[in-house]
Design an enzyme around this catalytic site. Structure first.
Site, PDB file in Angstrom:
ATOM      1  N   MET A  19      -0.345  -2.830  -8.314  1.00 21.12           N
ATOM      2  CA  MET A  19      -0.167  -3.867  -7.294  1.00 21.12           C
ATOM      3  C   MET A  19      -0.334  -3.384  -5.849  1.00 21.12           C
ATOM      4  SD  MET A  19       0.075  -6.424  -9.170  1.00 21.12           S
ATOM      5  CE  MET A  19       0.521  -7.746  -8.057  1.00 21.12           C
ATOM      6  N   HIS A  55      -8.698  -8.189 -13.356  1.00 19.75           N
ATOM      7  CA  HIS A  55      -8.138  -9.253 -12.513  1.00 19.75           C
ATOM      8  C   HIS A  55      -8.152 -10.579 -13.288  1.00 19.75           C
ATOM      9  CE1 HIS A  55      -7.107 -11.315  -8.798  1.00 19.75           C
ATOM     10  NE2 HIS A  55      -7.946 -12.264  -9.185  1.00 19.75           N
ATOM     11  N   LYS A  92       0.861  -1.195   0.000  1.00 20.16           N
ATOM     12  CA  LYS A  92       0.000   0.000   0.000  1.00 20.16           C
ATOM     13  C   LYS A  92       0.887   1.232   0.000  1.00 20.16           C
ATOM     14  CE  LYS A  92      -0.160   0.223   5.011  1.00 20.16           C
ATOM     15  NZ  LYS A  92      -0.911   0.339   6.234  1.00 20.16           N
TER      16      LYS A  92
HETATM   17  C1  GRF Z   1      -2.913  -8.547 -15.482  1.00 21.58           C
HETATM   18  O1  GRF Z   1      -2.889  -9.950 -15.619  1.00 21.58           O
HETATM   19  C2  GRF Z   1      -4.049  -8.105 -14.606  1.00 21.58           C
HETATM   20  O2  GRF Z   1      -5.131  -8.975 -14.632  1.00 21.58           O
HETATM   21  C3  GRF Z   1      -3.438  -8.099 -13.244  1.00 21.58           C
HETATM   22  O3  GRF Z   1      -2.116  -7.670 -13.450  1.00 21.58           O
HETATM   23  C4  GRF Z   1      -1.689  -8.052 -14.755  1.00 21.58           C
HETATM   24  C5  GRF Z   1      -1.105  -6.834 -15.403  1.00 21.58           C
HETATM   25  O4  GRF Z   1      -0.461  -7.149 -16.596  1.00 21.58           O
HETATM   26  N1  GRF Z   1      -4.192  -7.244 -12.359  1.00 21.58           N
HETATM   27  P1  GRF Z   1       0.065  -6.022 -17.559  1.00 21.58           P
HETATM   28  O5  GRF Z   1       1.023  -5.155 -16.757  1.00 21.58           O
HETATM   29  O6  GRF Z   1      -1.107  -5.251 -18.063  1.00 21.58           O
HETATM   30  O7  GRF Z   1       0.772  -6.749 -18.650  1.00 21.58           O
END
Ligand code: GRF
Length: 204
Positions: free
Chosen positions: A94, A113, A67
Protein backbone atom coordinates in the site's frame (compact mmCIF):
# COMPACT_ATOMS: atom_id res chain seq x y z
CA UNK A 1 15.39 -23.93 -16.16
CA UNK A 2 16.65 -22.15 -13.05
CA UNK A 3 13.67 -20.82 -11.05
CA UNK A 4 13.04 -17.08 -11.16
CA UNK A 5 13.68 -15.54 -7.73
CA UNK A 6 10.68 -13.63 -6.41
CA UNK A 7 10.42 -10.99 -3.71
CA UNK A 8 6.82 -10.40 -2.66
CA UNK A 9 5.72 -7.21 -0.89
CA UNK A 10 2.31 -6.75 0.72
CA UNK A 11 0.62 -4.78 3.46
CA UNK A 12 -2.55 -6.80 4.02
CA UNK A 13 -4.03 -10.23 4.33
CA UNK A 14 -1.96 -11.74 1.56
CA UNK A 15 -4.48 -13.78 -0.38
CA UNK A 16 -2.61 -13.07 -3.63
CA UNK A 17 0.64 -14.14 -2.03
CA UNK A 18 -1.06 -17.40 -0.95
CA UNK A 19 -2.44 -18.03 -4.44
CA UNK A 20 1.03 -17.54 -5.89
CA UNK A 21 2.76 -19.64 -3.23
CA UNK A 22 0.27 -22.45 -3.82
CA UNK A 23 0.83 -22.34 -7.57
CA UNK A 24 4.59 -22.51 -6.95
CA UNK A 25 4.09 -25.55 -4.73
CA UNK A 26 2.14 -27.30 -7.46
CA UNK A 27 5.21 -26.90 -9.63
CA UNK A 28 3.41 -25.15 -12.49
CA UNK A 29 5.41 -21.91 -12.14
CA UNK A 30 9.21 -22.09 -12.51
CA UNK A 31 9.86 -19.54 -9.78
CA UNK A 32 10.66 -19.49 -6.06
CA UNK A 33 9.89 -17.04 -3.28
CA UNK A 34 13.18 -15.90 -1.78
CA UNK A 35 11.85 -13.01 0.32
CA UNK A 36 8.51 -11.71 1.60
CA UNK A 37 8.40 -8.17 2.93
CA UNK A 38 5.91 -5.78 4.44
CA UNK A 39 5.62 -2.28 5.84
CA UNK A 40 3.20 -3.72 8.44
CA UNK A 41 4.81 -6.05 10.96
CA UNK A 42 1.44 -7.61 11.85
CA UNK A 43 0.19 -8.10 8.28
CA UNK A 44 -1.44 -11.41 7.44
CA UNK A 45 0.92 -11.84 4.50
CA UNK A 46 3.90 -12.08 6.86
CA UNK A 47 2.11 -14.52 9.14
CA UNK A 48 1.24 -16.77 6.19
CA UNK A 49 4.73 -16.52 4.74
CA UNK A 50 6.34 -17.34 8.08
CA UNK A 51 4.00 -20.32 8.44
CA UNK A 52 5.12 -21.58 5.03
CA UNK A 53 8.77 -21.20 5.93
CA UNK A 54 9.67 -18.25 3.70
CA UNK A 55 12.12 -15.55 4.85
CA UNK A 56 10.14 -12.51 6.00
CA UNK A 57 11.11 -8.91 6.65
CA UNK A 58 9.09 -6.04 8.14
CA UNK A 59 10.54 -2.61 7.53
CA UNK A 60 10.14 0.34 9.86
CA UNK A 61 6.88 2.20 9.23
CA UNK A 62 8.36 5.72 9.35
CA UNK A 63 6.53 9.01 9.55
CA UNK A 64 4.22 8.75 6.51
CA UNK A 65 1.39 6.37 5.64
CA UNK A 66 1.57 6.48 1.87
CA UNK A 67 5.31 6.19 1.29
CA UNK A 68 8.49 5.11 3.03
CA UNK A 69 11.27 7.54 3.83
CA UNK A 70 14.20 7.04 1.42
CA UNK A 71 16.47 5.44 4.01
CA UNK A 72 13.77 2.94 5.04
CA UNK A 73 12.98 2.07 1.43
CA UNK A 74 16.72 1.66 0.84
CA UNK A 75 16.85 -0.91 3.67
CA UNK A 76 13.96 -2.78 2.09
CA UNK A 77 15.71 -2.68 -1.31
CA UNK A 78 18.88 -4.02 0.35
CA UNK A 79 17.00 -6.94 1.87
CA UNK A 80 15.53 -7.82 -1.53
CA UNK A 81 18.91 -7.50 -3.26
CA UNK A 82 20.67 -9.63 -0.67
CA UNK A 83 18.04 -12.33 -1.14
CA UNK A 84 18.87 -12.31 -4.85
CA UNK A 85 15.41 -11.12 -5.93
CA UNK A 86 14.98 -10.89 -9.70
CA UNK A 87 11.28 -9.97 -9.87
CA UNK A 88 9.49 -7.87 -7.23
CA UNK A 89 5.77 -8.67 -6.96
CA UNK A 90 3.58 -6.08 -5.25
CA UNK A 91 0.64 -8.03 -3.86
CA UNK A 92 -1.42 -5.52 -1.93
CA UNK A 93 1.56 -3.31 -1.02
CA UNK A 94 0.00 0.00 0.00
CA UNK A 95 2.94 2.44 -0.24
CA UNK A 96 3.89 4.43 -3.30
CA UNK A 97 7.28 3.23 -4.58
CA UNK A 98 10.05 5.79 -4.63
CA UNK A 99 13.59 6.05 -5.98
CA UNK A 100 15.39 3.43 -3.83
CA UNK A 101 13.24 0.53 -5.05
CA UNK A 102 12.65 1.94 -8.53
CA UNK A 103 16.36 2.58 -9.13
CA UNK A 104 17.32 -0.92 -7.99
CA UNK A 105 14.45 -2.92 -9.47
CA UNK A 106 12.92 -0.68 -12.17
CA UNK A 107 11.58 -2.78 -15.05
CA UNK A 108 11.43 -5.80 -12.77
CA UNK A 109 8.50 -4.80 -10.52
CA UNK A 110 4.89 -5.82 -11.14
CA UNK A 111 1.70 -4.93 -9.27
CA UNK A 112 -1.78 -6.41 -9.17
CA UNK A 113 -4.61 -3.88 -9.14
CA UNK A 114 -8.35 -4.56 -8.74
CA UNK A 115 -9.69 -2.77 -11.84
CA UNK A 116 -9.24 -2.65 -15.58
CA UNK A 117 -6.61 0.07 -15.60
CA UNK A 118 -6.50 2.87 -16.68
CA UNK A 119 -10.02 2.88 -15.19
CA UNK A 120 -10.16 3.36 -11.41
CA UNK A 121 -6.58 3.74 -10.27
CA UNK A 122 -5.97 4.33 -6.56
CA UNK A 123 -7.73 3.02 -3.49
CA UNK A 124 -10.78 0.73 -3.33
CA UNK A 125 -11.11 0.42 -7.09
CA UNK A 126 -14.08 -1.94 -6.72
CA UNK A 127 -16.02 0.78 -4.85
CA UNK A 128 -15.10 3.27 -7.56
CA UNK A 129 -16.45 0.81 -10.15
CA UNK A 130 -19.73 0.36 -8.25
CA UNK A 131 -20.18 4.11 -7.89
CA UNK A 132 -19.50 4.64 -11.59
CA UNK A 133 -22.19 2.10 -12.46
CA UNK A 134 -20.05 0.12 -14.92
CA UNK A 135 -21.24 -3.32 -16.03
CA UNK A 136 -17.76 -4.76 -16.11
CA UNK A 137 -14.59 -4.27 -14.13
CA UNK A 138 -11.70 -6.63 -13.47
CA UNK A 139 -8.07 -6.80 -12.47
CA UNK A 140 -4.76 -5.80 -14.02
CA UNK A 141 -1.16 -6.85 -13.62
CA UNK A 142 1.12 -4.03 -14.71
CA UNK A 143 4.72 -2.87 -14.60
CA UNK A 144 5.44 -0.41 -11.81
CA UNK A 145 6.94 3.01 -12.37
CA UNK A 146 6.76 6.33 -10.48
CA UNK A 147 3.14 6.93 -11.52
CA UNK A 148 0.73 5.23 -9.12
CA UNK A 149 -1.05 2.41 -11.01
CA UNK A 150 0.31 4.02 -14.18
CA UNK A 151 2.87 1.57 -15.60
CA UNK A 152 2.25 -0.43 -18.77
CA UNK A 153 -0.40 -3.13 -18.53
CA UNK A 154 0.86 -6.70 -18.80
CA UNK A 155 -2.44 -8.58 -18.68
CA UNK A 156 -6.04 -8.06 -17.55
CA UNK A 157 -9.03 -10.22 -16.66
CA UNK A 158 -12.59 -8.91 -16.93
CA UNK A 159 -15.08 -9.46 -14.11
CA UNK A 160 -18.82 -8.72 -14.46
CA UNK A 161 -20.60 -6.40 -12.05
CA UNK A 162 -23.83 -8.15 -11.09
CA UNK A 163 -27.17 -6.68 -10.07
CA UNK A 164 -27.27 -6.34 -6.31
CA UNK A 165 -23.49 -6.43 -5.92
CA UNK A 166 -22.13 -4.90 -2.74
CA UNK A 167 -18.59 -3.63 -2.40
CA UNK A 168 -17.76 -6.90 -0.63
CA UNK A 169 -19.32 -9.24 -3.20
CA UNK A 170 -17.69 -7.42 -6.11
CA UNK A 171 -14.30 -7.31 -4.39
CA UNK A 172 -14.52 -11.05 -3.67
CA UNK A 173 -15.27 -11.80 -7.36
CA UNK A 174 -12.35 -9.63 -8.45
CA UNK A 175 -10.04 -11.33 -5.97
CA UNK A 176 -10.95 -14.76 -7.35
CA UNK A 177 -9.84 -13.50 -10.76
CA UNK A 178 -6.66 -12.00 -9.26
CA UNK A 179 -5.71 -15.32 -7.73
CA UNK A 180 -5.64 -16.89 -11.19
CA UNK A 181 -4.09 -13.95 -13.02
CA UNK A 182 -1.06 -13.27 -10.81
CA UNK A 183 0.41 -16.82 -10.91
CA UNK A 184 -0.23 -16.92 -14.68
CA UNK A 185 1.69 -13.70 -15.28
CA UNK A 186 4.59 -14.78 -13.04
CA UNK A 187 4.74 -18.10 -14.89
CA UNK A 188 4.75 -16.39 -18.29
CA UNK A 189 7.47 -13.96 -17.22
CA UNK A 190 9.52 -16.87 -15.83
CA UNK A 191 9.29 -18.86 -19.06
CA UNK A 192 9.80 -15.83 -21.28
CA UNK A 193 6.25 -15.73 -22.69
CA UNK A 194 5.89 -12.08 -21.68
CA UNK A 195 8.56 -9.53 -22.64
CA UNK A 196 10.29 -7.93 -19.68
CA UNK A 197 10.90 -4.21 -19.29
CA UNK A 198 14.33 -5.21 -17.94
CA UNK A 199 15.07 -8.92 -18.14
CA UNK A 200 16.94 -10.16 -15.03
CA UNK A 201 18.44 -13.00 -17.07
CA UNK A 202 20.35 -10.38 -19.01
CA UNK A 203 21.69 -8.99 -15.72
CA UNK A 204 23.02 -12.37 -14.58
C1 GRF B 1 -5.73 -6.89 -4.01
O1 GRF B 1 -7.10 -6.70 -4.29
C2 GRF B 1 -4.87 -6.15 -4.99
O2 GRF B 1 -5.47 -5.98 -6.23
C3 GRF B 1 -4.68 -4.82 -4.34
O3 GRF B 1 -4.61 -5.11 -2.96
C4 GRF B 1 -5.36 -6.29 -2.68
C5 GRF B 1 -4.48 -7.20 -1.88
O4 GRF B 1 -5.19 -8.28 -1.37
N1 GRF B 1 -3.51 -4.17 -4.86
P1 GRF B 1 -4.45 -9.48 -0.66
O5 GRF B 1 -3.65 -8.89 0.49
O6 GRF B 1 -3.58 -10.16 -1.67
O7 GRF B 1 -5.54 -10.36 -0.17
Amino acid sequence: MRPLKLGILGSGKGSNFLALANALREGTVPAEVVQVGSDQSKAGILESARGMGFPVFACRTGAFQTKLEPEIEEELANVLSQAGVELVVLAGYMRVLKTPLLRRFGGRIINIHPSLLPAFPGLKAWEQALRAGVKETGCTVHWVNEVVDGGDTIRQVKVPVQTGDTAESLHARIQTAEHRLLPEVVRDLAIGNIPWERDPRKLR
